[in-house]
Each structure stands twice: as C-alpha cells, then as structure tokens.
Scaffold this motif. Structure first.
Motif, short mmCIF file in Angstrom:
data_model
loop_
_atom_site.label_atom_id
_atom_site.label_comp_id
_atom_site.label_asym_id
_atom_site.label_seq_id
_atom_site.Cartn_x
_atom_site.Cartn_y
_atom_site.Cartn_z
N MET A 178 0.84 -1.24 0.08
CA MET A 178 0.02 -0.01 -0.02
C MET A 178 0.83 1.11 0.03
O MET A 178 0.51 2.28 -0.35
CB MET A 178 -1.10 0.10 1.22
CG MET A 178 -1.90 -1.03 1.32
SD MET A 178 -2.76 -1.45 -0.41
CE MET A 178 -3.99 0.23 -0.18
N GLY A 179 2.04 1.29 0.44
CA GLY A 179 2.98 2.39 0.48
C GLY A 179 2.71 3.41 1.39
O GLY A 179 2.74 4.63 1.20
N TYR A 180 2.22 2.90 2.61
CA TYR A 180 1.66 3.91 3.67
C TYR A 180 2.96 4.27 4.66
O TYR A 180 3.94 3.71 4.50
CB TYR A 180 0.98 3.23 4.74
CG TYR A 180 -0.58 2.78 4.16
CD1 TYR A 180 -1.11 3.48 3.09
CD2 TYR A 180 -1.15 2.01 4.84
CE1 TYR A 180 -2.32 3.40 2.58
CE2 TYR A 180 -2.63 1.64 4.33
CZ TYR A 180 -3.13 2.00 3.34
OH TYR A 180 -4.17 1.97 2.96
N THR A 181 3.01 5.37 5.12
CA THR A 181 3.91 6.15 5.64
C THR A 181 4.22 5.40 7.03
O THR A 181 3.22 4.82 7.66
CB THR A 181 3.96 7.75 5.97
OG1 THR A 181 2.58 7.93 6.73
CG2 THR A 181 3.63 8.40 4.77
N SER A 182 5.16 5.77 7.77
CA SER A 182 5.50 5.21 8.97
C SER A 182 4.45 5.50 10.03
O SER A 182 4.09 4.77 11.01
CB SER A 182 6.98 5.34 9.54
OG SER A 182 7.15 6.65 9.80
N GLY A 187 -0.05 4.17 13.41
CA GLY A 187 -1.42 4.54 13.90
C GLY A 187 -2.37 3.03 13.83
O GLY A 187 -3.23 2.92 14.80
N ARG A 188 -2.38 2.57 12.89
CA ARG A 188 -3.07 1.33 12.30
C ARG A 188 -2.85 0.05 13.20
O ARG A 188 -3.54 -0.91 13.62
CB ARG A 188 -3.40 1.17 10.99
CG ARG A 188 -4.12 2.31 10.14
CD ARG A 188 -4.17 2.28 8.91
NE ARG A 188 -4.61 3.68 8.53
CZ ARG A 188 -4.72 3.95 7.06
NH1 ARG A 188 -4.77 3.22 6.18
NH2 ARG A 188 -5.29 5.28 7.12
N ILE A 189 -1.47 -0.06 13.38
CA ILE A 189 -1.18 -1.33 14.03
C ILE A 189 -1.22 -0.89 15.68
O ILE A 189 -1.75 -1.87 16.45
CB ILE A 189 0.67 -1.45 13.97
CG1 ILE A 189 0.68 -2.06 12.70
CG2 ILE A 189 1.09 -2.14 15.14
CD1 ILE A 189 2.15 -2.25 12.18
N ARG A 190 -1.29 0.40 16.21
CA ARG A 190 -1.63 0.60 17.36
C ARG A 190 -3.18 0.25 17.73
O ARG A 190 -3.63 -0.32 18.61
CB ARG A 190 -1.35 2.16 17.86
CG ARG A 190 -1.76 2.60 19.19
CD ARG A 190 -1.40 4.09 19.23
NE ARG A 190 -1.90 5.06 18.14
CZ ARG A 190 -3.19 5.34 18.34
NH1 ARG A 190 -4.09 5.05 19.21
NH2 ARG A 190 -3.77 6.18 17.31
N MET A 191 -3.99 0.75 16.73
CA MET A 191 -5.58 0.12 16.74
C MET A 191 -5.64 -1.35 16.82
O MET A 191 -6.39 -1.67 17.72
CB MET A 191 -6.23 1.04 15.73
CG MET A 191 -6.27 2.59 16.00
SD MET A 191 -7.09 3.44 14.77
CE MET A 191 -7.03 5.25 15.18
#
Length: 424
Positions: A178-182, A187-191
């Motif tokens: 997906m090429g997401y930023t760190s 944020g999504r791993i935290r959720m």
C-alpha cells in the motif's frame, strides 16, 4: 511437556469410488499413534493421485487448486496444533479435527469485534469521544479487512489465529503493497493492538501475540507561516465575501492557536474578561479534552467584534463544514499565489511565529495550546530553532560582500598576534 508425534496424511478412499470414476479424498490426523479421519469434500480420478506424495500429480487448474487446498489444510492443522499445545498443554487427534472443522468451538472474530468497538465508539461521540477519531478507527478497520482478504482470502479471522507473523505481514502489506508512511502504519497497528488488548480483557485470549512488535512513528512535519507570509494573508484585498470570511477565520486561528473544530464550536460563554479587563478564551480542546487558556490579542478581538451576532446557538462564528472551508482555502491559495496553505497551518503559525519567536516561554505556550504534556509543545521549539537557522542563512546571503574589514586586516600577519598586543 514432551511434544507429541504429529502427522498429517491425505489419501483417496478407493472403496468409495463413484460412478464418474472419482474417489473421495480424506485426511488423517495422527497424534501419538491415535488417529482420526475427515473429508475435505473433494474427489479425484485415481490416476491423478500420488500415494507417496499425498497430493494430485495432475497438471490442470483443478489439480493445482486441489493441492493448494491440501496445503492450506496442513497449515491450519499445524496452527491449531501449536495453539492447543501452548494453551492447553494437551492435544489429541480428535480435538485437532474439531478445531479444523469448527465443531464445538465459538471463535471470537477480529473484524467482528473491531466492528462492535467502532459502534460503541460512535455512540459515545459528543460525550467522551470525537468524530475524527471514530473516522480513524473506521479507516483502520477497512485496512485490516482488506489485508485479511488479500493475504488469507478470508472475510475475518479468529483472535486465536493471531500470531507474530500476522502483524509482521500486516505491516509489510501496509509498507510495501500500500505504500503507507510510518506514521500511518504506526496508527493502524496501534489500533489493531487495542483490539487485542480488548480481547484479553474480555478473556477471549490469554496472551498478547503482538506484545513485542513495534513500529516507530516519525514526528510529523509542522508547517508554519513566516511573519512576511502572514502579513501577505492579512493585507491582501479579498473581494469574495465567503473567501474573505475564511481568510479572517484563518487569521483568528493564527492569533489564538485554535484548531478548526475548536474554532467551529467556540461559544461566547468560553470567552471571559479578567479583573484587568483583558479577555481570554477558556475552552476544552475537542481532540484531547484538555483545557486551553488563551489571551485574546487585539487582532482576534477585532475579528469577533466585526462578526458579532453571526453565530448561532451561542457560537461566536457561523462556520460551515470543513470540506466547504477547504474549497475556499483552495481559492484563497490562488489569490495569494501560495503553493501550500492549509487551515491547520494557522495553529502552527501561532505557536512559532506569533509566540515562540517573540519570546513566549514554552511552558506558557503548552497551556495556551492545550497540550497534555510539554513534549508535544517542544516540537515547535525545534521548529523555531530551524527557522532561526534558515533566517541566518538568508541574512548571510543578504549581507555578503556588503561589508569588509580594514585593508590591513585582510591579509593575515606572519608573526604572532600576541606581539602586536605587547608592542601596542
């Protein structure tokens, strides 16, 4: 605990050959000499089956798909086996078959629980939660769902199936596919981790499979306006009423530090006058529920005086949706001939250009910005130092060759400087 002997075998039942000549495929699980069979609900022609390999030797698409299905069964059985050993310290061939077929189990599913969490969160908006955070959880839910469908070809996955590999693959999917930023990945791993902790508290699972996995977030870049840029925004004539209104709201934010949502909900009863006659804003930030205490400078005082009576339901301003404001901001950028101009830059400009650059202590700014701790405010302090460095580089270029030393000082002396001091 001594680890059991565990074997998986696939074979065809030639005694149950059907009229079309095909034989049903069965699986056999053997643990410590005890075995049990199960059907995989597939048939195959005997000539396309290898007894030694326990799989199809056909070259067609159906045979390749069958072999993939058999490998998936093996992976799932190994996963169930390891989980039962870790959880129960005891495993049987029958318990493995039941786990594989879902007999006697009521697995709590990750996405289903995430969905329940988001519904509860939505019902708390305006009480203890804010809508922007709800949207973030929804985005994380969608990203996780897309990953599970992409990687496992499933609509959901049980909490009991989560392991360290799962979160590694989820991170890889966001980073590479997906090429997401760190920061987005963080944020999504935290959720996702929050959903796991929720499951632990509800005694769905006992251990956190992601406890040792961390994604570092990088400090977000704060963009601010220089004094000259802010002056251009304030002095440029704007004929269109709506764009001029948004411009003035931006200026108000640049001299109070209020974020858009807090400006949108600002009420007159959140503005008070002290004994000396100075007016202040005292408002809880929507994002953090932390109180911001802001002295009203002359410019924002003039703005609220000009628009007094325009707000509804006790609000100071009548502000439409954020999407509408963004459209006017885009038009404003064109009129000002500025490449980038976002509404949130006003808050950053207040912290840097208006406050820190003019000697406001960082502890005072922390209270005015409504930050929970000073470490957040210190980001602006670093920005101010960077700005000073940039300003000094500009100054160096500006004064280059405009000044010069006396002629006798332009060539360094051959003798020791101390001699000149002594002789003088």
């Amino acid at each position: 605990m001594k680890r059991s002997t565990f074997k998986i075998l696939f074979y065809i039942n030639r005694n149950k050959q059907k009229k079309n000549g095909k034989c049903p495929i069965l699986g056999r699980i053997t643990i410590d000499g005890t075995n049990t069979q199960f059907s995989i609900q597939e048939d195959i022609e005997p000539g396309l089956w290898s007894v030694e390999k326990g799989c199809s030797i056909g070259k067609g698409k159906d045979c390749k798909a069958l072999n993939l299905k058999l490998e998936k069964y093996k992976e799932d059985l190994k996963l169930h086996y390891n989980r039962q050993v870790e959880s129960n310290a005891y495993v049987t061939a029958e318990s493995l078959k039941n786990a594989l077929l879902g007999i006697g189990t009521h697995e709590v599913m990750l996405l289903k629980e995430f969905e329940v969490h988001n519904k509860e969160f939505f019902e708390s908006i305006g009480i203890t939660r804010v809508k922007s955070t709800y949207k973030s959880y929804n985005t994380a839910y969608n990203t996780l769902g897309n990953f599970i469908r992409y990687k496992y070809e499933l609509d959901d996955i049980p909490f009991s199936h989560l392991n360290y590999t799962f979160i590694e693959e989820f991170d890889f999917y966001m980073r590479v596919t997906m090429g997401y930023t760190s920061n987005t990945r963080h944020g999504r791993i935290r959720m996702l981790k929050q959903m796991v902790m929720r499951a632990i508290k509800k005694e769905v699972i006992r251990n956190n499979p992601f406890a040792d996995y961390h994604v570092k977030s990088s400090p977000g870049e704060r963009k601010w306006l220089s004094r000259e840029e802010l002056d251009v925004i304030m002095q440029t004539p704007i004929k269109r009423i709506s764009v001029n209104y948004v411009r003035n709201l931006f200026i108000f934010s640049a001299f109070t530090g209020l974020a858009f949502i807090d400006l949108q909900t600002l009420k007159w009863d959140e503005i008070f006058t002290d004994k000396r006659g100075m007016q202040w804003i005292r408002k809880k930030r929507s994002k953090t529920d932390t109180e911001a205490i802001i002295p009203m400078l002359d410019i924002p005082l003039q703005i609220i005086k000009y628009y007094k009576g325009s707000g509804k339901d006790g609000r100071v301003f009548d502000i439409g949706s954020y999407s509408l404001v963004l459209l006017y901001m885009q038009e404003l950028r064109g009129l000002l001939n500025m490449n980038t101009l976002g509404f949130h830059q006003a808050r950053h400009t207040y912290a840097t250009t208006v406050c820190l650059s003019n000697g406001v202590p960082i502890e005072t700014l922390c209270t005015m910005m409504g930050h929970r701790n000073i470490s957040t405010t210190q980001i602006y302090s670093k920005i101010t130092k960077k700005k000073i460095d940039e300003d000094m580089q500009i100054l160096e270029k500006t004064i280059d060759r405009k000044y010069s030393l006396p002629k006798q000082m332009q060539n360094p002396p051959l003798q020791n400087t101390n001699n000149h001091i002594q002789q003088g």
